[in-house]
Design an enzyme around this catalytic site. Sequence first.
Site, PDB file in Angstrom:
ATOM      1  CG  HIS A 251      24.850  26.497 -25.626  1.00 30.88           C
ATOM      2  ND1 HIS A 251      25.375  27.364 -26.564  1.00 30.88           N
ATOM      3  CD2 HIS A 251      24.548  27.265 -24.540  1.00 30.88           C
ATOM      4  CE1 HIS A 251      25.398  28.585 -26.083  1.00 30.88           C
ATOM      5  NE2 HIS A 251      24.890  28.563 -24.849  1.00 30.88           N
ATOM      6  CG  ASP A 253      22.459  29.488 -21.453  1.00 31.74           C
ATOM      7  OD1 ASP A 253      23.338  28.986 -22.188  1.00 31.74           O
ATOM      8  OD2 ASP A 253      22.078  30.665 -21.560  1.00 31.74           O
ATOM      9  CG  HIS A 308      21.366  30.263 -26.892  1.00 32.08           C
ATOM     10  ND1 HIS A 308      20.690  29.547 -25.925  1.00 32.08           N
ATOM     11  CD2 HIS A 308      22.503  30.703 -26.284  1.00 32.08           C
ATOM     12  CE1 HIS A 308      21.378  29.553 -24.806  1.00 32.08           C
ATOM     13  NE2 HIS A 308      22.497  30.243 -24.992  1.00 32.08           N
ATOM     14  NE  ARG A 318      27.426  39.048 -30.709  1.00 26.40           N
ATOM     15  CZ  ARG A 318      27.053  38.221 -29.735  1.00 26.40           C
ATOM     16  NH1 ARG A 318      27.835  37.230 -29.383  1.00 26.40           N
ATOM     17  NH2 ARG A 318      25.890  38.388 -29.143  1.00 26.40           N
TER      18      ARG A 318
HETATM   19  C1  LIG Z   1      27.717  28.301 -14.598  1.00 30.50           C
HETATM   20  C2  LIG Z   1      28.060  27.819 -15.760  1.00 30.50           C
HETATM   21  C3  LIG Z   1      27.183  27.842 -16.966  1.00 30.50           C
HETATM   22  C4  LIG Z   1      28.098  27.359 -18.062  1.00 30.50           C
HETATM   23  C5  LIG Z   1      28.965  26.387 -17.320  1.00 30.50           C
HETATM   24  C6  LIG Z   1      29.347  27.187 -16.073  1.00 30.50           C
HETATM   25  C7  LIG Z   1      30.387  28.239 -16.452  1.00 30.50           C
HETATM   26  C8  LIG Z   1      30.330  28.634 -17.919  1.00 30.50           C
HETATM   27  C9  LIG Z   1      28.951  28.547 -18.589  1.00 30.50           C
HETATM   28  C10 LIG Z   1      29.009  28.328 -20.097  1.00 30.50           C
HETATM   29  C11 LIG Z   1      29.224  29.615 -20.933  1.00 30.50           C
HETATM   30  C12 LIG Z   1      29.234  29.278 -22.421  1.00 30.50           C
HETATM   31  C13 LIG Z   1      28.098  28.331 -22.824  1.00 30.50           C
HETATM   32  C14 LIG Z   1      28.002  27.155 -21.827  1.00 30.50           C
HETATM   33  C15 LIG Z   1      27.012  26.121 -22.309  1.00 30.50           C
HETATM   34  C16 LIG Z   1      29.410  26.640 -21.582  1.00 30.50           C
HETATM   35  O1  LIG Z   1      29.991  25.823 -22.231  1.00 30.50           O
HETATM   36  O2  LIG Z   1      29.952  27.331 -20.495  1.00 30.50           O
HETATM   37  C17 LIG Z   1      27.675  27.706 -20.455  1.00 30.50           C
HETATM   38  C18 LIG Z   1      27.452  26.722 -19.300  1.00 30.50           C
HETATM   39  C19 LIG Z   1      26.034  26.221 -19.064  1.00 30.50           C
HETATM   40  O3  LIG Z   1      25.043  26.970 -19.067  1.00 30.50           O
HETATM   41  O4  LIG Z   1      25.927  25.014 -18.855  1.00 30.50           O
HETATM   42  O1  LIG Z   2      27.621  35.515 -26.911  1.00 30.84           O
HETATM   43  C1  LIG Z   2      26.414  35.375 -26.885  1.00 30.84           C
HETATM   44  O2  LIG Z   2      25.630  36.171 -27.400  1.00 30.84           O
HETATM   45  C2  LIG Z   2      25.801  34.165 -26.221  1.00 30.84           C
HETATM   46  C3  LIG Z   2      26.679  33.532 -25.182  1.00 30.84           C
HETATM   47  C4  LIG Z   2      26.054  32.314 -24.597  1.00 30.84           C
HETATM   48  O3  LIG Z   2      25.155  31.731 -25.138  1.00 30.84           O
HETATM   49  C5  LIG Z   2      26.561  31.811 -23.305  1.00 30.84           C
HETATM   50  O4  LIG Z   2      27.554  32.356 -22.774  1.00 30.84           O
HETATM   51  O5  LIG Z   2      25.949  30.849 -22.789  1.00 30.84           O
HETATM   52 FE   LIG Z   3      24.221  30.278 -23.769  1.00 30.90          FE
END
Ligand SMILES: C=C1C[C@]23C[C@H]1CC[C@H]2[C@@]12CCC[C@@](C)(C(=O)O1)[C@H]2[C@@H]3C(=O)O
Ligand SMILES: O=C(O)CCC(=O)C(=O)O
Ligand SMILES: [Fe+2]
Length: 370
Positions: A251, A253, A308, A318
């Site tokens: 994905h 961010d 990533h 982890r």
């Molecule tokens: C502020 C954010 C950023 C979110 C959504 C929301 C809360 C949780 C974050 C994450 C965390 C894990 C990867 C991701 C891709 C996910 O699934 O949830 C992230 C997402 C994003 O960067 O879009």
């Molecule tokens: O766990 C990690 O190293 C990456 C987590 C991540 O990509 C995310 O929270 O968006």
């Molecule tokens: Fe991420």
Amino acid sequence: MLQNSKTNKPISLLCQSINIMTTLSQAYRDHPLIHLHHIVPLDFDSLRTVPDSHDWPHSSYDTLKLHTNGDVSIPLIDMSDPNVAMLIGNVCKTWGVFQLTNHGVPTSLVERAEAEAGRLFDLPMTRKLKALRAPGDATGYGLPRITPFFSKYMWHEGFTIMGSSAEHASQLWSSNYQPFCDVMEEYQKNMKSLAEKITHLILNFLKIPDDAEISNWLHSAGAAAACSTALQLNCYPRCPDPTRVMGLAPHTDTFLLTILHQSSTCGLQIFRDGFGWLPVTPVAGALVLNVGDLFHILSNGRFPNVLHRVVVDPTRRRLSMAYFFGPPPDFCVTPFNNPPESPRFRSVVVKEYVGLKAKNLECALSMIEI
Ligand SMILES: C=C1C[C@]23C[C@H]1CC[C@H]2[C@@]12CCC[C@@](C)(C(=O)O1)[C@H]2[C@@H]3C(=O)O
Ligand SMILES: O=C(O)CCC(=O)C(=O)O
Ligand SMILES: [Fe+2]
């Protein structure tokens, strides 16, 4: 009236109407993920084999060859370097990700936050489910938000915080939840000020003028607290057969920048054209910073929003803590282009982009491409 300290312009939109502005949790509530109701993480520790629901058709280890040549590694930047703006700017252009040392966030704070995250994931499942993210909500315990876009589940449990963690923490621990809340609050404060510093350096590097909306916002951000921020605690339990599972699926961010602390266990990988998946090897005390979609848009595509993923370790669980930072949900992000270069994306309001991502994940970007 508050003013931008550099241009002396009033910060009307950002501060005065704060009560009617959308919060980030609200922006996510407005775009619920339909398939994610009542699906909960597995009780991973009790499993001896990988269930079919978590068995990825193409294993995360060999779908795309992992580049193991030791001489290709993610750049490491020392924040006390006098050329830090140039170094960070150039690395954002060429890599979109780097590790940062001497960042000023106390090691003891990072360690305390990781220990509290560990204490959370150590709780019995019955306890963690008390803080389960409600359908349509963004915060609390649960599966990654991107889950519905994949046909298999990830080997992952997470806890999302936006602002105060008190409500969910009190569901996890009926008493003794204050240490968790206090450390998470202090951690978020430190992350926010680091994120502001880095964003400031990058805007200077991109030569974005002081009177641009994004500069106006950033110079007010500290005072007005009008930002989109979230802290995601990630846990990847150890797995009997890590070659068949995916910790966190590929994905990008969403926001401007992500600041990540990863524990000493390996697992994070970035995708780099021409190389494939490269590991981001943990460096003690360093934080990992990566460009998100909004900086990709703002830089008019000059900064890659790095793809990533996370793979799972066979012996050790982890933990990681990801802090997401960007302008507030009502802010309109406009690509910064130096003519004759033309804009590659149309302007987009942050909450509108959050909505596009909730429906289309990685295709969201192409939907605003010109
Ligand atoms: C502020 C954010 C950023 C979110 C959504 C929301 C809360 C949780 C974050 C994450 C965390 C894990 C990867 C991701 C891709 C996910 O699934 O949830 C992230 C997402 C994003 O960067 O879009
Ligand atoms: O766990 C990690 O190293 C990456 C987590 C991540 O990509 C995310 O929270 O968006
Ligand atoms: Fe991420």
